[in-house]
Design a protein around this motif. Structure first.
Motif, PDB file in Angstrom:
ATOM      1  N   LEU A 161       0.829  -1.198   0.000  1.00 37.06           N
ATOM      2  CA  LEU A 161       0.000   0.000   0.000  1.00 37.06           C
ATOM      3  C   LEU A 161       0.868   1.254   0.000  1.00 37.06           C
ATOM      4  CD1 LEU A 161      -2.809  -1.019   2.534  1.00 37.06           C
ATOM      5  CD2 LEU A 161      -3.120  -0.548   0.096  1.00 37.06           C
ATOM      6  N   ALA A 162       1.915   1.275   0.811  1.00 34.49           N
ATOM      7  CA  ALA A 162       2.805   2.429   0.865  1.00 34.49           C
ATOM      8  C   ALA A 162       3.485   2.684  -0.472  1.00 34.49           C
ATOM      9  CB  ALA A 162       3.852   2.231   1.957  1.00 34.49           C
ATOM     10  N   ALA A 163       3.744   1.602  -1.220  1.00 41.14           N
ATOM     11  CA  ALA A 163       4.374   1.725  -2.535  1.00 41.14           C
ATOM     12  C   ALA A 163       3.366   2.016  -3.638  1.00 41.14           C
ATOM     13  CB  ALA A 163       5.146   0.444  -2.858  1.00 41.14           C
ATOM     14  N   PRO A 192      -6.167   7.739   2.310  1.00 42.51           N
ATOM     15  CA  PRO A 192      -7.434   8.327   1.853  1.00 42.51           C
ATOM     16  C   PRO A 192      -7.348   9.021   0.499  1.00 42.51           C
ATOM     17  CG  PRO A 192      -7.053   8.833   4.163  1.00 42.51           C
ATOM     18  CD  PRO A 192      -5.781   8.258   3.627  1.00 42.51           C
ATOM     19  N   SER A 193      -6.182   9.561   0.156  1.00 44.81           N
ATOM     20  CA  SER A 193      -6.056  10.247  -1.133  1.00 44.81           C
ATOM     21  C   SER A 193      -5.862   9.281  -2.291  1.00 44.81           C
ATOM     22  CB  SER A 193      -4.883  11.233  -1.085  1.00 44.81           C
ATOM     23  OG  SER A 193      -3.655  10.545  -0.889  1.00 44.81           O
ATOM     24  N   VAL A 212     -11.019   0.396  -3.549  1.00 44.39           N
ATOM     25  CA  VAL A 212     -10.412   0.453  -4.880  1.00 44.39           C
ATOM     26  C   VAL A 212      -9.600   1.744  -5.024  1.00 44.39           C
ATOM     27  CG1 VAL A 212     -12.231  -0.930  -5.939  1.00 44.39           C
ATOM     28  CG2 VAL A 212     -12.446   1.568  -5.892  1.00 44.39           C
ATOM     29  N   ARG A 213      -8.796   1.808  -6.051  1.00 41.89           N
ATOM     30  CA  ARG A 213      -8.042   3.028  -6.342  1.00 41.89           C
ATOM     31  C   ARG A 213      -9.002   4.156  -6.719  1.00 41.89           C
ATOM     32  NH1 ARG A 213      -2.644   2.773  -7.265  1.00 41.89           N
ATOM     33  NH2 ARG A 213      -1.672   0.734  -7.644  1.00 41.89           N
TER      34      ARG A 213
END
Length: 214
Positions: A161-163, A192-193, A212-213
């Motif tokens: 997620l961080a990547a 959140p962004s 989702v993205r």
């Protein structure tokens, strides 16, 4: 390009994916004994694990979505074993028995690679030392165009997620309190962004959230 998908990953009401004190006879540590009750009681869980029984419920479709259609799987070492450091027991092949539920190539992220091995049902485990992006590239090559399953645990999912590499995430929030251990979303201030909630469904046993993205 195939997607990287977190599918039916369970966290507690207070956000923990595992308790403290993981060991070979307690893969989720202390305080998390009932974390997956919503899943293990379903007929779908029994079917996908080659077991008899189980109860038909609204949670079945969320369990069935977690297996069967992925081309490869990624997991962290702590999801495969409770041991740390160099491997001392190469006879250990995971908590799932001779026929794990993945049925594809499983890439275990570890700083201590060991020889690959195969089990029943098309399960092949590979132990790789690489960045999240590098391991994802290996998994996508093995997946043959199908989506890649990011199975866990929490620390491994946080890395992806961080990547910004996770495309789709389906979480189950179990109505239990763990209190301490491994939280899924710690340190992910930009979440959140980058992602949004596309669906939320509550059953008697759990709350299912599809992320989702943006």
């Amino acid at each position: 390009m195939s997607k990287l998908v977190v599918s039916t990953f369970t966290i507690s009401l207070d956000g923990y994916a595992a308790g403290v004190g993981q060991r070979q006879d307690a893969p989720f540590g202390d305080g998390a004994d009932h974390l997956h009750d919503w899943m293990t009681s379903t007929r779908a869980f029994h079917e996908t694990h080659g077991l008899e029984g189980g109860v038909e419920s609204p949670d079945d479709k969320w369990v069935r979505g977690a297996v069967g259609h992925f081309g490869a799987t990624i997991m962290g070492r702590n999801m495969f074993s409770a041991s740390r450091g160099p491997w001392e027991d190469l006879s250990w092949t995971g908590w799932w028995g001779d026929n794990p539920p993945y049925h594809n190539d499983v890439f275990v992220m570890t700083h201590h690679p060991r020889p690959s091995f195969e089990l029943e049902g098309g399960n092949a485990f590979h132990f790789v030392d690489g960045s999240p992006a590098e391991v994802l590239e290996l998994a996508r090559a093995a997946a043959g165009g199908k989506d890649v399953h990011l199975a866990g645990g929490a620390a491994t999912i946080r890395q992806y997620l961080a990547a910004g590499l996770v495309d789709d995430m389906r979480l189950a929030i179990s109505p239990v309190l763990v209190g301490a251990g491994e939280r899924l979303f710690d340190g992910l201030d930009t979440l959140p962004s980058a992602y949004r909630v596309a669906e939320q469904v509550s059953t008697a046993a759990a709350t299912h959230v599809h992320i989702v993205r943006r």
